[in-house]
Write an enzyme that holds these catalytic residues in place. Structure first.
Site, mmCIF file in Angstrom:
data_model
loop_
_atom_site.group_PDB
_atom_site.id
_atom_site.type_symbol
_atom_site.label_atom_id
_atom_site.label_comp_id
_atom_site.label_asym_id
_atom_site.label_seq_id
_atom_site.Cartn_x
_atom_site.Cartn_y
_atom_site.Cartn_z
ATOM 1 N N PRO A 2 0.810 -1.208 0.000
ATOM 2 C CA PRO A 2 0.000 0.000 0.000
ATOM 3 C C PRO A 2 0.846 1.262 0.000
ATOM 4 C CG PRO A 2 -0.654 -1.504 1.756
ATOM 5 C CD PRO A 2 0.674 -1.949 1.249
ATOM 6 N N GLU A 3 0.929 1.889 -1.134
ATOM 7 C CA GLU A 3 1.519 3.216 -1.233
ATOM 8 C C GLU A 3 0.344 4.169 -1.433
ATOM 9 O OE1 GLU A 3 4.913 3.292 -3.903
ATOM 10 O OE2 GLU A 3 5.191 1.158 -3.679
#
Length: 271
Positions: A2-3
DNA sequence: AAAAGCCCCTGGATGC
DNA sequence: TGCATCCAGGGGCTTT
């Protein structure tokens, strides 16, 4: 995984559905990065007013207080009408009048934290030093360039650090630098105005396209509706060691920077 | 103040 | 098939 794009895609996939929901109960599984150091009575009876994002944090605005959520390296949220029995890696459930918000996080680097507001010591510790939002209106070339010039480490590390610009993790740092034609080891302090302009444009371009494509699903990321992302199919360098560069056909290279993999093209990223 | 290293934890891929 | 090793999207904390 998750960026910023994955967190934003997650937010978009349940923010409207949960807005206005009343919190009915809470279930905490195995410990995450930090304990949720309040009892359920602090949450039950409150409503989720809105879901915001700051960097890679999600902020659930309640009637009184904020629930900060971070997906760490392996976290994902799901929001569904009817909750099933929790699995081995489901470590936080928020049962609401409109559905079950559940955090699944095998590696447990994620976190759920309650703060009274954004100015408490804990909130400031987590959010206070964050840089500019790359998709926000405050992301100006001049400020970006000035921020980079103050740093002496490699541009890749500075992007990852989040103190100049937030949300750019390992995948998108590699992709952004490729698009801007900048060598990942270049000292941030030596970035020229032209390079800063290219990097600024590349950052917005890569991140906004990634959001539009639902993020990157490398292993198991999915949004709160269980849908996968497709940006990984468009990656120019990330995960492509030895394969021909999509622009010049030179083999994509891999190196280590700060115990992280950097993928890059030695021919396209010379400056 | 800034930079560099060290961890937290689990699962999947790879190699013998 | 079994076991050991390495690697992975993040980022706070400690040490230079």
């Amino acid at each position: 995984m998750p960026e910023l794009p994955e967190v934003e895609v997650t937010r978009l996939s349940f923010a409207n559905a949960i807005a206005g929901a009343g919190i009915e109960s809470v279930r905490v599984g195995k410990p995450l990065r930090w304990p949720l150091d309040i009892g359920p009575e602090r949450l039950v009876g409150q409503h989720v007013r809105a879901v915001r994002r700051r960097g890679k944090y999600l902020l659930l605005d309640l009637d009184d207080g904020i629930l900060l959520m971070h997906l760490g390296m392996s976290g994902s949220l799901s929001f569904s009408r009817h909750g099933s029995a929790p699995g081995a890696h489901d470590h936080f459930d928020l049962v609401t009048s409109q559905g079950l918000l559940r955090l699944n996080d095998p590696r447990r680097f994620g976190a759920v934290v309650f703060v009274d507001n954004e100015t408490t010591p804990q909130a400031l510790k987590l959010l206070g030093k964050l840089g500019m939002e790359p998709l926000g209106s405050d992301f100006a070339v001049g400020a970006f360039h000035a921020g980079l010039k103050r740093r002496n480490s490699a541009i890749k590390q500075v992007l990852l650090g989040g103190q100049v610009v937030v949300g750019v993790g390992n995948i998108y740092a590699c992709e952004t630098l490729f698009l801007a034609g900048i060598r990942p080891t270049l000292k941030a302090s030596r970035i020229t105005r032209r390079q800063a302009e290219r990097l600024h444009a590349a950052t917005r371009d890569v991140l906004s396209r990634a959001v539009a494509l639902g993020g990157s699903t490398l292993r198991d990321f999915s949004n709160a509706k269980g849908e996968n992302g497709y940006f990984q199919l468009e990656a120019m360098v990330y995960g492509r060691e030895g394969l021909p560069c999509k622009v010049c056909a030179a083999p994509v290279r891999l190196m280590r920077q700060g115990q992280r993999s950097t993928y890059w093209c030695g021919h396209c990223q010379k400056s």
